[in-house]
Design an enzyme around this catalytic site. Structure first.
Site, PDB file in Angstrom:
ATOM      1  N   GLU A  23     -12.028  48.223  -2.024  1.00 26.08           N
ATOM      2  CA  GLU A  23     -10.905  49.323  -1.953  1.00 26.08           C
ATOM      3  C   GLU A  23     -11.377  49.966  -3.324  1.00 26.08           C
ATOM      4  O   GLU A  23     -11.597  51.203  -3.887  1.00 26.08           O
ATOM      5  CB  GLU A  23      -9.929  49.481  -1.453  1.00 26.08           C
ATOM      6  N   ASP A  39      -9.702  40.143   1.444  1.00 24.73           N
ATOM      7  CA  ASP A  39      -8.242  40.448   2.394  1.00 24.73           C
ATOM      8  C   ASP A  39      -8.720  40.781   3.545  1.00 24.73           C
ATOM      9  O   ASP A  39      -7.587  40.834   4.446  1.00 24.73           O
ATOM     10  CB  ASP A  39      -7.576  41.101   1.364  1.00 24.73           C
ATOM     11  N   HIS A  56      -6.100  30.737  -6.647  1.00 29.76           N
ATOM     12  CA  HIS A  56      -8.038  31.065  -6.166  1.00 29.76           C
ATOM     13  C   HIS A  56      -9.120  29.851  -5.288  1.00 29.76           C
ATOM     14  O   HIS A  56     -10.275  29.658  -5.576  1.00 29.76           O
ATOM     15  CB  HIS A  56      -8.281  31.255  -7.644  1.00 29.76           C
ATOM     16  N   ARG A 100     -10.692  31.459  -3.225  1.00 29.39           N
ATOM     17  CA  ARG A 100     -11.623  32.431  -3.548  1.00 29.39           C
ATOM     18  C   ARG A 100     -13.653  31.590  -3.243  1.00 29.39           C
ATOM     19  O   ARG A 100     -14.373  32.654  -3.577  1.00 29.39           O
ATOM     20  CB  ARG A 100     -11.440  33.376  -4.703  1.00 29.39           C
TER      21      ARG A 100
END
Length: 341
Positions: free
Chosen positions: A103, A127, A271, A274
């Site tokens: 975003e 997300d 993390h 990720r």
């Protein structure tokens, strides 16, 4: 055409797959030249570049992270930042940008498009909260990592008769918590969209112990108690004004121990979600996004983001993609609640 490519915001598995697809099709099919901008919007802001040819993207498909680097730099938060970006693009002879991000990164891209910069967006966020696309790459990998952690925690929770809390990412949207919690058989799932009752959580925990099982609670980092208590540690703001959150898992563990007398421990995945190699789904989706993004640039269809709609890759206005977040609906959360307790 000379096209710049950048990756901004939090890294995630699949970014390198996009870069690879953009360069391979863009250079090999359309004859474009590419320049890589380092560390998100810091690259065009500070003129930080790297070569980005076909030889530079060989072997990167299974690699996590991003060969371009990333950051949360916001040119609109820097005095004269937008002018510096446009001046550097002009000086480098860059005709267009392909911005890969969530975003914030794509919000900057949308604003630059309004100022005449030729931009194409690619949606990226673990997300899964970007509007106008069914899925973002990185999400599937993050969910599978969290699910595996929950699977492992079930056995140690049973062995020690403890309540275990798993804190996952999700500042405003609870997609990771919801999907990983459902897939991992969690007994409680707490997400930012729906403030929770700590009394109800403790009731679920106690009912699980009464059935001679140990409870697993999955909580998104942005989840909050309904009574408005101070459950989250605010670690300051990033360049886009977002709070850096943490602490909800530990707060829950303390509350559960105090209210039920049962031992509770917290695991914060952070993390870990990720990192590492992307799943097959994320590699495929990221590759399709990259192929379609360079086609959009070739067509001069500026100000668009490539998006997944059903099984098709479509183009949507960047403004639509960044106008609001995609949140978990009450209907979907109600489906998960059937399994609570």
């Amino acid at each position: 055409m000379r096209i710049g490519v950048l990756t901004g915001g939090g890294d995630c598995p699949g970014l390198n797959a996009v870069i690879r697809a953009v360069v391979r099709k863009g250079a090999g099919v359309h004859g474009h030249e590419f320049v890589g901008f380092r560390d998100g919007w810091r690259g065009p802001l500070e003129n930080l570049t790297m070569p980005l040819g076909i030889s530079d993207v060989r072997g990167i498909l299974p690699r996590g992270g991003t060969i371009l680097g990333s950051s949360r730099t916001n040119p609109f938060g820097v005095d004269g930042g937008v002018d510096r970006v446009t001046e550097n693009l002009h000086a480098l002879g860059v005709d267009a940008l392909i911005a890969i991000g969530g975003e914030d990164t794509l919000g900057v891209a949308a604003k630059l498009h309004e100022r005449g910069v030729n931009v194409i967006g690619v949606p990226k966020t673990i997300d899964n909260d970007l509007n106008a696309t069914d899925y973002t790459f990185g999400f599937d990998t993050a969910v599978n990592i969290a699910m595996e952690a929950i699977d492992r925690l079930h056995t140690t929770a049973e062995s020690h008769h403890r309540a275990l809390i798993v804190e996952v990412m999700g500042r405003h949207a609870g997609w990771i918590a919801l999907h990983a919690g459902m897939a991992g058989g969690a007994n409680v799932i707490l997400i930012p969209e729906f403030p929770f009752s700590i009394e109800r959580v403790c009731a679920y925990v106690e009912s699980r112990f009464q059935a001679h099982y140990a409870p697993i609670v999955v909580v998104a980092e942005g989840a909050l108690p309904a009574d408005g208590g101070e459950a989250v540690l605010n670690k300051g703001l990033d360049a886009f004004g977002h709070a850096r959150l943490g602490g909800i898992g530990e707060w829950l563990a303390n509350e559960i121990e105090t209210r039920t007398g049962k031992e509770a421990r917290t695991t914060v995945l952070g993390h870990i979600q990720r990192g590492g190699t992307p799943s097959a789904f994320d590699r495929t989706l990221a590759t399709r996004f990259g192929l379609q993004a360079v086609d959009a640039a070739t067509d001069g269809d500026w100000g668009k983001m490539v998006a997944l709609s059903g099984t098709a890759i479509v183009r949507v206005p960047l403004a639509d993609a960044t106008s609001e977040l995609k949140l978990v609906t009450p209907e979907l959360y109600a489906e998960a609640e059937v399994f609570f307790g």
